[in-house]
Design an enzyme around this catalytic site. Structure first.
Site, PDB file in Angstrom:
ATOM      1  CE1 TYR A 111     -65.260 -35.544  14.549  1.00  0.00           C
ATOM      2  CE2 TYR A 111     -65.846 -35.010  12.296  1.00  0.00           C
ATOM      3  CZ  TYR A 111     -64.928 -35.482  13.213  1.00  0.00           C
ATOM      4  OH  TYR A 111     -63.678 -35.872  12.811  1.00  0.00           O
ATOM      5  NE  ARG A 164     -54.161 -33.996   9.721  1.00  0.00           N
ATOM      6  CZ  ARG A 164     -55.417 -33.669   9.412  1.00  0.00           C
ATOM      7  NH1 ARG A 164     -55.722 -32.438   9.090  1.00  0.00           N
ATOM      8  NH2 ARG A 164     -56.382 -34.576   9.461  1.00  0.00           N
ATOM      9  CE  LYS A 182     -63.587 -38.437  12.310  1.00  0.00           C
ATOM     10  NZ  LYS A 182     -63.873 -38.449  10.881  1.00  0.00           N
ATOM     11  CD  GLU A 254     -60.374 -38.926  12.466  1.00  0.00           C
ATOM     12  OE1 GLU A 254     -60.567 -37.828  11.911  1.00  0.00           O
ATOM     13  OE2 GLU A 254     -60.717 -40.009  11.967  1.00  0.00           O
ATOM     14  CG  ASP A 255     -57.752 -35.408  13.344  1.00  0.00           C
ATOM     15  OD1 ASP A 255     -57.878 -35.459  12.109  1.00  0.00           O
ATOM     16  OD2 ASP A 255     -58.587 -34.859  14.087  1.00  0.00           O
ATOM     17  CG  ASP A 277     -62.228 -40.658   8.668  1.00  0.00           C
ATOM     18  OD1 ASP A 277     -62.906 -41.257   7.813  1.00  0.00           O
ATOM     19  OD2 ASP A 277     -62.568 -39.565   9.146  1.00  0.00           O
ATOM     20  CG  ASP A 278     -57.437 -37.545   9.238  1.00  0.00           C
ATOM     21  OD1 ASP A 278     -58.375 -36.758   9.424  1.00  0.00           O
ATOM     22  OD2 ASP A 278     -56.866 -38.159  10.161  1.00  0.00           O
ATOM     23  CG  ASN A 417     -64.053 -29.761   8.298  1.00  0.00           C
ATOM     24  OD1 ASN A 417     -65.016 -29.073   8.007  1.00  0.00           O
ATOM     25  ND2 ASN A 417     -63.936 -31.032   7.929  1.00  0.00           N
ATOM     26  CG  ASN A 462     -68.659 -34.353   7.999  1.00  0.00           C
ATOM     27  OD1 ASN A 462     -68.170 -35.388   8.434  1.00  0.00           O
ATOM     28  ND2 ASN A 462     -68.712 -33.240   8.701  1.00  0.00           N
TER      29      ASN A 462
END
Length: 580
Positions: A111, A164, A182, A254-255, A277-278, A417, A462
């Protein structure tokens, strides 16, 4: 159902045994069953693989040693990533045995930060497809695609559209490395069974011109599809997942880019078992760090003025959860919001500024407009500075010194990150604040030793502290909707696991070596609250919830395959025959 597990009876060998219809070459090419040279002679004969393997027998521990030696021989972290992903494709049990043998070493490879580089180089790193790739061309047939996935039971999905990726921007189909990574941590850190997890890429194109011209690019070669066509694909996907795997199937977003992340969360959160999650995971881990920092400052969260460098998904998620935490302390929502200040690409977010989204408008304060972050810090004198805008070096030496000049113990979180996007390094932060800063970062930094001999271990904020435990808890009690309260509860549990010794070392989070225990505690707390407030759907309620959850955790140890001396239950055979 690829394998059925038989629990040995009293007097039998206590090693778990499984039965599978796979035999011969096909079994050796299946990562869920393959044990390599650890197959016994009896298993090789029973499974028709005798002669397909060298006449040598190696234990799993010896196999781990061989992987470690190969790992050390690799020239770069990207090579190490490719090595581990290849192992995951060949031998699932061994892959997770290696990961859990030293999670602090291997997590930065599978990760952040290495997964960011792997996504950028996914055309080179790509070996074997993992998960499902769904495109707008599949409209009307998404349910059929889901049926193509061989596992009939899926309890957790991580889905992205690649717009993203970390702080790297639009990587399109190359972003598949994120759901894969993930879910590997779902298993390594939370104990989720890998065969019950599914990574999904919604490939709607990419606006990244470099990728569109890249001959190795693996996705659709056109601009991103947006608008109603995009929304229709998402709607069909969510409904198809629920129809196929049930309302309890967890779907982690995610993203996704800011333009879609908040909108889709609001749209689906009360209809499906889903979270972003973001937004929510980052919020939980950041607030956990703040709660731990309060034990150092000896203050309440509502005593602090928090300045965010960034006003996207992460910043707004943290801010909203911080407001909830302040309300829990007894502060009114209005007063709590006044403690939050934000800076975006156009400067300080203030009332009256043009073109503010509704999410940003909530945190707009009465103040003159300002552009420069150094000037803003000097003017506002925040007690906590949180960076989530992926602007490497945004916390300049002057900012760090200023934070130390008007705070005895400044709270400084550089959470972006990967590592080169961090707002400052741990070394600069500790040195420029004379070791008084309470520091956390999103990517790992090495320990820092000051000239006076003091040594600090930077806390890594994290999301891995959050999403594996949340997933394990949600799935174990059958939650169908995931409220914000769950993420505040998770933050509190994480902060409680930080010992005084850890705080003295500069850690705001438990060492990663303890991540499995932290995830279990989060899961147990979520289950307790779910049964307490009647949101759980799995009954009867387990009397010992910790023991119940532990019983569901994935084992990285090899299983023995059933031999003729074991009679397989007739009902299980009927089920197996229907599946194959």
């Amino acid at each position: 159902m690829e394998a059925a597990v038989k629990t040995p009876q009293l007097g039998e060998d206590t090693q778990p045994r499984v039965w599978t219809s796979r035999r011969g070459y096909d079994l050796l090419r299946h990562p869920q069953f393959n044990k390599g040279l650890a197959f016994t002679l009896e298993e090789r004969q029973q499974l028709n693989i005798h002669g397909l393997l060298p006449p040598c027998f190696l234990s799993q521990d010896v196999q781990v040693l061989r992987v470690l030696r190969n790992f050390e021989r690799q020239a770069s972290d990207l090579d190490r990533y490719i090595l581990l992903m290849g192992l995951q494709d060949r031998n699932e049990k061994l892959f997770y045995k290696v990961l859990t043998s030293d999670i602090e070493t291997f997590m930065p490879i599978v990760y952040t930060p290495t997964v960011g580089l792997a996504c950028q180089q996914y055309g080179i790193a790509f070996r074997r497809p993992r998960g499902l790739f769904i495109t707008p061309h599949d409209r009307g047939h998404v349910a059929t695609l889901l049926k193509s996935w061989p596992a009939p039971v899926i309890k957790a999905i991580v889905v992205t559209d690649g717009e993203r990726i970390l702080g790297l921007g639009d990587l399109g189909c190359y972003g598949m490395g994120i759901p894969v990574g993930k879910l590997a941590l779902y298993t390594a850190c939370g104990g989720m069974k890998p065969q019950e997890c599914l990574p999904v890429m919604l490939d709607v194109g990419t606006d990244n011109e470099v990728l569109l011209k890249d001959p190795l690019y693996i996705g659709l070669r056109h601009k991103r599809i947006r608008g109603q066509t995009y929304d229709d694909l998402l709607d069909e996907f969510m409904q198809a997942v629920t129809n196929r795997y049930g309302r309890n199937c967890l779907i982690q977003f995610e993203d996704f880019a800011n333009t879609n992340a908040f909108r889709l969360l609001d749209k689906y959160r009360n209809k499906y078992c889903t979270f972003n999650d973001d937004i929510q995971g980052t919020a939980s881990v950041a607030v956990a760090g703040l709660l731990a920092a309060l034990r150092i400052t000896g203050s309440k969260l509502s005593d602090h003025k928090i300045l965010f460098q960034g006003a996207g998904e992460a910043a707004l998620g943290i801010a909203n959860l911080a407001v909830m935490a302040m309300e829990k302390e007894g502060t009114s929502k209005e007063e709590a919001i006044k403690k939050i200040w934000m800076v975006d690409s156009k400067g300080l977010i203030v009332k009256g500024r043009a073109s503010l989204t509704s999410e940003k408008e909530r945190f707009a304060q009465q103040h003159d407009e300002m552009k420069n972050l150094e000037d803003i810090v000097r003017n506002l004198k925040p007690t906590a500075l949180i960076g989530v805008a992926a602007i490497g070096g945004a916390f300049t030496k002057k900012i760090l010194k200023d934070m130390a000049s008007f705070n005895e113990r400044p709270i400084i979180f550089a959470l972006s990150n990967p590592t080169d996007k961090a707002e400052c390094s741990a070394e600069d932060c500790y040195n420029l604040t004379e070791g008084r800063a309470i520091f956390a970062s999103g990517s790992p930094f090495n320990p820092v030793t000051l000239p006076d001999g003091r040594k600090f271990f930077p806390g890594q904020g994290n999301n891995v502290y959050v999403f594996p435990g949340v997933a394990l808890g949600v799935i174990s009690c059958g939650l169908r909707h995931i409220s914000e309260d769950i993420f505040l509860t998770t933050a509190e549990v994480i902060a409680q696991q930080v010992s005084e010794e850890h705080l003295d070392e500069g850690r705001l989070y438990p060492p990663l070596a303890l991540i499995q225990d932290v995830s279990l505690k989060i899961a147990v707390k979520i289950a307790e609250e779910a049964y307490s407030n009647n949101t759980a759907t799995f009954y009867p309620e387990p009397e010992d919830k910790e023991a119940f959850i532990r019983s569901q955790v994935y084992s990285t140890d090899y299983e023995s395959f059933l031999t003729d001396s074991y009679s397989w239950p007739k009902e299980a055979m009927k089920i197996q025959n229907r599946i194959f």
